[in-house]
Design a protein around this motif. Structure first.
Motif, mmCIF file in Angstrom:
data_model
loop_
_atom_site.group_PDB
_atom_site.id
_atom_site.type_symbol
_atom_site.label_atom_id
_atom_site.label_comp_id
_atom_site.label_asym_id
_atom_site.label_seq_id
_atom_site.Cartn_x
_atom_site.Cartn_y
_atom_site.Cartn_z
ATOM 1 N N UNK A 1 26.934 40.926 61.234
ATOM 2 C CA UNK A 1 27.119 39.818 60.311
ATOM 3 C C UNK A 1 25.910 38.891 60.446
ATOM 4 N N UNK A 2 25.392 38.441 59.316
ATOM 5 C CA UNK A 2 24.326 37.454 59.297
ATOM 6 C C UNK A 2 24.935 36.100 58.955
ATOM 7 N N UNK B 1 22.310 36.120 64.083
ATOM 8 C CA UNK B 1 22.668 37.505 63.777
ATOM 9 C C UNK B 1 23.684 37.982 64.808
ATOM 10 N N UNK B 2 24.766 38.515 64.305
ATOM 11 C CA UNK B 2 25.849 39.010 65.157
ATOM 12 C C UNK B 2 25.936 40.528 65.037
ATOM 13 N N UNK B 3 26.060 41.221 66.171
ATOM 14 C CA UNK B 3 26.341 42.657 66.161
ATOM 15 C C UNK B 3 27.820 42.849 66.417
ATOM 16 N N UNK B 4 28.478 43.642 65.571
ATOM 17 C CA UNK B 4 29.910 43.902 65.716
ATOM 18 C C UNK B 4 30.202 45.334 66.147
ATOM 19 N N UNK B 5 29.153 46.106 66.456
ATOM 20 C CA UNK B 5 29.314 47.509 66.842
ATOM 21 C C UNK B 5 29.237 47.647 68.354
ATOM 22 N N UNK C 1 27.525 36.974 55.789
ATOM 23 C CA UNK C 1 27.794 38.225 55.077
ATOM 24 C C UNK C 1 27.589 39.400 56.015
ATOM 25 N N UNK C 2 28.268 40.486 55.740
ATOM 26 C CA UNK C 2 28.161 41.687 56.571
ATOM 27 C C UNK C 2 26.853 42.418 56.276
ATOM 28 N N UNK C 3 26.336 43.111 57.291
ATOM 29 C CA UNK C 3 25.149 43.947 57.119
ATOM 30 C C UNK C 3 25.416 45.315 57.717
ATOM 31 N N UNK C 4 24.713 46.305 57.155
ATOM 32 C CA UNK C 4 24.846 47.680 57.630
ATOM 33 C C UNK C 4 23.480 48.353 57.544
ATOM 34 N N UNK C 5 23.349 49.586 58.036
ATOM 35 C CA UNK C 5 22.034 50.252 58.011
ATOM 36 C C UNK C 5 21.443 50.309 56.600
#
Length: 351
Positions: free
Chosen positions: A301-302, A327-331, A309-313
């Protein structure tokens, strides 16, 4: 040797004036941070004089452990308590609205900040080469531009960026990048620098499409397509290629980064790096540089002060200078990113 007192974990933003002299506090005891007030007397520390050559924005070191006195060099990230995380579930963060991804490639987050999704982008085709602008002046950038491109098979046309420095980063595919008559092999996660006035062409050597990002500084609005490849490879700079190398990692708290392309490769306008973000949310912060961040894997998530908003590759985050963000990593497995900063050469400096 005595250890200086940490006045502030992150740097101090300050607008210096040409011709003025500033005495930076080295001991950390001054009540007039980041400047000296005489509190160093008897400590063995002495203030550092800085005389501004021009009106500019600077970040003075607050932790007093910098190696580039009097300015921040990111050393605070590796001090005890220097790198702080933020709680995404705090009441304040819960109140920040989520901006959903729609049909458009661009998700605006305010203040000219946005996330661009290459999977939803409309590409312009030129033979085997298909591309689209990701970052440009029309979208709010001041210092750099970026294009996303795909080469289905064969070779791209000759591509030029005029008098600009250009950095390529390949996310998929194998082959060769021809730079003004010199060929350089590439595979996924290869970075390549193209000097000003040179041109390049991408030759695909695998059945799958080549996918890459083209970043230039200073920025430009459109790519140019010369009729012929000039044979003007700059022999002063033969080291043009970089790859991910764990031996070159630089720690930044629980995160780390590696410089890919910088002045070592002859690139004086931009710096490209690869970084890893573990499952966490960074404390909100700002930079003096403009930044483009490509998300290579994982999920996250940014955040800005007013939206998230969510982000992906395949997504790209554009951050203007001085914009508060996180910047947040949720994985669970973490998230790898590639960033381009301009102007600047150290992605760990923040305030």
């Amino acid at each position: 040797m005595q250890t200086p007192k940490i006045a502030q974990r992150k740097g101090f933003y300050y607008e210096v004036k040409a011709g003025q002299r500033y005495f930076w506090c080295a001991c950390g005891r001054s009540a007039n941070q980041p400047f000296c007030d005489g509190s160093h007397a008897g400590t063995g520390f002495t203030p550092v004089l800085f005389e501004a050559k021009a009106d500019e924005d600077v970040i003075f070191c607050g932790c007093k452990h910098t190696g580039t006195r009097p300015f921040c060099d990111g050393a605070h990230n590796n001090l005890p308590g220097g790198h702080s995380e933020d709680d995404p579930d705090s009441p304040a963060n819960r109140a920040i609205p989520t901006v959903p991804h729609g049909a458009d490639a661009e998700v605006p987050l305010g203040g000219n900040c946005y996330v661009f999704s290459t999977s939803r982008a409309k590409l312009t085709r030129r033979g085997a080469f298909a591309y689209c602008p990701v970052i440009c002046r029309a979208k709010g950038a001041q210092f750099q531009s970026q294009f996303y491109a795909e080469i289905a098979s064969g070779s791209s046309p000759v591509i030029g960026a005029g008098g600009r420095h250009t950095i390529l980063f390949v996310t998929q595919g194998q082959g060769e990048i021809e730079i003004s008559g010199r060929r350089i092999t590439f595979s996924p996660c290869t970075a390549v620098h193209v000097r000003p006035q040179e041109c390049f062409r991408v030759h695909s050597a695998a059945p799958e499409s080549v996918k890459l990002f083209i970043s230039s500084g200073p920025g430009m609005e459109v790519l140019s397509f010369p009729d012929e490849m000039p044979l003007n490879f700059d022999e002063r700079y033969t080291n043009r290629r970089a790859e991910i190398d764990p031996r070159r990692r630089q720690e930044m708290g629980e995160r780390f980064f590696q410089i890919l392309i910088n002045r070592e490769h002859g690139c004086t306008e931009m710096t490209q790096f690869v970084g890893n973000i573990p499952r966490s949310k960074a404390e909100p912060h700002r930079h003096l540089y403009e930044e483009a961040v490509i998300f290579l894997n994982g999920a996250g998530v940014v955040w800005t002060e007013h939206a998230k908003t969510a982000v992906r590759p395949g997504d790209v985050l554009f951050l203007p200078r001085k914009l508060m963000h996180s910047v947040q990593c949720t994985a669970d497995g973490g998230m790898d990113v590639v960033g381009v900063i301009c102007p600047g050469d150290n992605p760990s400096i923040s305030y």
